[in-house]
Motif scaffolding. Structure first.
Motif, mmCIF file in Angstrom:
data_model
loop_
_atom_site.group_PDB
_atom_site.id
_atom_site.type_symbol
_atom_site.label_atom_id
_atom_site.label_comp_id
_atom_site.label_asym_id
_atom_site.label_seq_id
_atom_site.Cartn_x
_atom_site.Cartn_y
_atom_site.Cartn_z
ATOM 1 N N ALA A 23 1.013 -1.338 0.052
ATOM 2 C CA ALA A 23 -0.042 -0.071 -0.077
ATOM 3 C C ALA A 23 0.888 1.194 0.123
ATOM 4 C CB ALA A 23 -0.993 -0.013 1.204
ATOM 5 N N ARG A 24 1.939 1.180 0.743
ATOM 6 C CA ARG A 24 3.044 2.362 0.738
ATOM 7 C C ARG A 24 3.496 2.635 -0.654
ATOM 8 N NH1 ARG A 24 6.198 3.040 6.103
ATOM 9 N NH2 ARG A 24 4.679 2.356 7.672
ATOM 10 N N GLY A 25 3.810 1.334 -1.408
ATOM 11 C CA GLY A 25 4.166 1.635 -3.091
ATOM 12 C C GLY A 25 3.048 2.170 -3.774
ATOM 13 N N LEU A 26 1.793 1.947 -3.682
ATOM 14 C CA LEU A 26 0.808 2.485 -4.341
ATOM 15 C C LEU A 26 0.629 3.927 -3.987
ATOM 16 C CD1 LEU A 26 -1.882 2.431 -6.002
ATOM 17 C CD2 LEU A 26 -3.031 1.211 -4.057
ATOM 18 N N ALA A 31 0.921 9.467 -5.468
ATOM 19 C CA ALA A 31 1.769 10.796 -5.330
ATOM 20 C C ALA A 31 2.341 11.428 -6.487
ATOM 21 C CB ALA A 31 2.451 10.701 -4.245
ATOM 22 N N ASP A 32 3.185 10.302 -7.443
ATOM 23 C CA ASP A 32 3.933 10.966 -8.490
ATOM 24 C C ASP A 32 3.090 11.177 -9.488
ATOM 25 O OD1 ASP A 32 6.234 10.255 -7.077
ATOM 26 O OD2 ASP A 32 6.765 8.171 -8.159
ATOM 27 N N VAL A 33 1.802 10.737 -9.726
ATOM 28 C CA VAL A 33 0.936 11.210 -10.457
ATOM 29 C C VAL A 33 0.085 11.981 -10.241
ATOM 30 C CG1 VAL A 33 1.313 9.279 -12.084
ATOM 31 C CG2 VAL A 33 -0.773 9.254 -10.525
ATOM 32 N N GLY A 34 0.097 12.814 -8.995
ATOM 33 C CA GLY A 34 -0.650 13.972 -8.764
ATOM 34 C C GLY A 34 -1.804 13.426 -7.485
ATOM 35 N N PHE A 35 -2.092 12.560 -7.147
ATOM 36 C CA PHE A 35 -2.948 12.186 -6.193
ATOM 37 C C PHE A 35 -2.450 11.976 -4.619
ATOM 38 C CE2 PHE A 35 -4.389 10.860 -10.178
ATOM 39 C CZ PHE A 35 -5.534 11.498 -10.151
ATOM 40 N N PRO A 36 -3.323 12.192 -3.598
ATOM 41 C CA PRO A 36 -4.655 12.886 -3.752
ATOM 42 C C PRO A 36 -4.323 14.261 -4.315
ATOM 43 C CG PRO A 36 -3.852 12.712 -1.439
ATOM 44 C CD PRO A 36 -2.858 11.925 -2.266
ATOM 45 N N SER A 37 -5.698 14.726 -4.763
ATOM 46 C CA SER A 37 -5.446 16.028 -5.340
ATOM 47 C C SER A 37 -6.792 16.927 -4.807
ATOM 48 C CB SER A 37 -5.970 16.187 -6.729
ATOM 49 O OG SER A 37 -7.213 15.498 -7.296
ATOM 50 N N ARG A 38 -6.936 18.113 -5.448
ATOM 51 C CA ARG A 38 -8.064 19.047 -4.879
ATOM 52 C C ARG A 38 -9.555 18.284 -5.165
ATOM 53 N NH1 ARG A 38 -9.465 23.919 -8.185
ATOM 54 N NH2 ARG A 38 -10.610 22.013 -9.243
ATOM 55 N N ASP A 39 -9.555 17.566 -6.083
ATOM 56 C CA ASP A 39 -10.958 16.773 -6.717
ATOM 57 C C ASP A 39 -10.900 15.461 -6.333
ATOM 58 O OD1 ASP A 39 -11.561 19.353 -7.775
ATOM 59 O OD2 ASP A 39 -10.363 18.948 -9.575
ATOM 60 N N VAL A 40 -9.901 14.783 -6.058
ATOM 61 C CA VAL A 40 -10.007 13.361 -5.739
ATOM 62 C C VAL A 40 -9.199 13.002 -4.472
ATOM 63 C CG1 VAL A 40 -9.265 11.081 -6.568
ATOM 64 C CG2 VAL A 40 -10.061 12.772 -8.260
ATOM 65 N N ALA A 41 -10.008 12.636 -3.406
ATOM 66 C CA ALA A 41 -9.095 12.168 -2.330
ATOM 67 C C ALA A 41 -8.582 10.376 -2.403
ATOM 68 C CB ALA A 41 -10.216 11.697 -1.277
ATOM 69 N N VAL A 42 -7.767 10.322 -1.555
ATOM 70 C CA VAL A 42 -7.065 8.823 -1.542
ATOM 71 C C VAL A 42 -7.358 8.271 0.006
ATOM 72 C CG1 VAL A 42 -4.998 7.427 -1.887
ATOM 73 C CG2 VAL A 42 -5.258 9.052 -3.261
ATOM 74 N N TRP A 56 2.010 7.228 8.662
ATOM 75 C CA TRP A 56 2.702 7.410 7.448
ATOM 76 C C TRP A 56 1.577 7.696 6.454
ATOM 77 C CZ3 TRP A 56 2.616 5.672 2.479
ATOM 78 C CH2 TRP A 56 3.922 5.796 1.719
ATOM 79 N N MET A 57 0.647 7.159 6.452
ATOM 80 C CA MET A 57 -0.602 7.361 5.471
ATOM 81 C C MET A 57 -0.999 8.801 5.534
ATOM 82 S SD MET A 57 -1.039 4.841 3.283
ATOM 83 C CE MET A 57 -0.500 2.973 3.091
ATOM 84 N N LYS A 58 -1.404 9.061 6.801
ATOM 85 C CA LYS A 58 -1.823 10.546 7.031
ATOM 86 C C LYS A 58 -1.140 11.528 6.805
ATOM 87 C CE LYS A 58 -5.041 8.909 10.695
ATOM 88 N NZ LYS A 58 -5.303 9.171 12.275
ATOM 89 N N ASP A 59 0.555 11.546 6.850
ATOM 90 C CA ASP A 59 1.243 12.226 6.551
ATOM 91 C C ASP A 59 1.171 12.361 5.155
ATOM 92 O OD1 ASP A 59 1.957 12.607 9.201
ATOM 93 O OD2 ASP A 59 3.831 11.344 8.964
ATOM 94 N N ARG A 60 0.876 11.704 4.340
ATOM 95 C CA ARG A 60 1.094 11.835 2.804
ATOM 96 C C ARG A 60 -0.553 12.161 2.447
ATOM 97 N NH1 ARG A 60 4.621 9.507 4.889
ATOM 98 N NH2 ARG A 60 6.767 9.420 3.951
ATOM 99 N N GLY A 61 -1.453 12.720 3.155
ATOM 100 C CA GLY A 61 -2.839 13.055 2.823
ATOM 101 C C GLY A 61 -3.797 11.755 2.392
ATOM 102 N N ILE A 62 -3.319 10.534 2.952
ATOM 103 C CA ILE A 62 -4.104 9.461 2.811
ATOM 104 C C ILE A 62 -5.425 9.697 3.775
ATOM 105 C CG2 ILE A 62 -4.348 7.111 2.416
ATOM 106 C CD1 ILE A 62 -2.739 8.752 0.208
ATOM 107 N N GLN A 63 -6.522 9.605 3.658
ATOM 108 C CA GLN A 63 -7.660 9.453 4.629
ATOM 109 C C GLN A 63 -7.756 7.957 4.888
ATOM 110 O OE1 GLN A 63 -10.830 11.923 3.094
ATOM 111 N NE2 GLN A 63 -9.668 13.177 2.367
ATOM 112 N N ILE A 64 -7.901 8.011 6.370
ATOM 113 C CA ILE A 64 -8.100 6.509 7.014
ATOM 114 C C ILE A 64 -9.529 6.376 7.363
ATOM 115 C CG2 ILE A 64 -7.400 4.932 8.536
ATOM 116 C CD1 ILE A 64 -5.146 6.014 6.875
ATOM 117 N N VAL A 65 -10.188 5.015 6.872
ATOM 118 C CA VAL A 65 -11.608 4.856 6.899
ATOM 119 C C VAL A 65 -11.245 3.364 7.651
ATOM 120 C CG1 VAL A 65 -13.594 4.024 6.115
ATOM 121 C CG2 VAL A 65 -12.290 5.857 5.145
ATOM 122 N N PRO A 66 -11.750 3.280 8.899
ATOM 123 C CA PRO A 66 -11.656 1.990 9.911
ATOM 124 C C PRO A 66 -12.932 1.061 9.133
ATOM 125 C CG PRO A 66 -12.358 3.750 11.325
ATOM 126 C CD PRO A 66 -12.320 4.313 9.727
#
Length: 138
Positions: A23-26, A31-42, A56-66
């Motif tokens: 998942a970190r690799g994903l 991120a290399d292709v611009g996500f998350p973005s203003r219009d699309v969450a990850v 680590w995920m949160k630090d990169r703008g990834i939203q966590i859903v339990p």
């Protein structure tokens, strides 16, 4: 999940700690292709990640859903291993992330190499919002 009402689309995956390295690799490839973005969450559907991974995920703008095991019928939960929760949650994405109208699911072992790929996947989700666009790793 987000304070920005314009975000109604997401790219998501799910994993437990055993597959967090994938998942970190994903996340890095997105991120290399611009996500998350203003219009699309990850988002990451957390089925058993450690606090360091979630941080680590949160630090990169990834939203966590339990993960909510009560969503999955007991007849299914009784025959799957914990790691199998990742693909099993797909039909319950509307309940897990009700604020999203469009969703692109990527298996955590996927590596995105071209931004055009994600643009096509997101366009598919916009074209058929009642459906989930799924990109398995095989």
């Amino acid at each position: 999940m987000t304070n920005d009402n314009s975000v109604n689309s997401a790219i998501g995956c799910s994993c437990d700690e055993a597959y967090a390295f994938l998942a970190r690799g994903l996340v890095l490839s997105l991120a290399d292709v611009g996500f998350p973005s203003r219009d699309v969450a990850v988002i990451l559907i957390d089925i058993g990640c450690e606090p360091d991974t979630l941080s680590w995920m949160k630090d990169r703008g990834i939203q966590i859903v339990p993960f909510d095991p009560k969503l999955i019928p007991q007849t299914i939960m009784s025959v799957i291993r914990p790691v199998q929760r990742a693909p099993v949650v797909r039909p319950w994405l509307p309940e897990l992330v009700p604020q999203l109208q469009r969703f692109v699911w990527l298996d955590c072992g996927l590596w995105v190499q071209y931004g055009k790929f994600m643009s096509l996947m997101i366009a598919g989700a916009h074209r058929m919002p009642a459906s989930a666009v799924v990109a398995p790793r095989n």
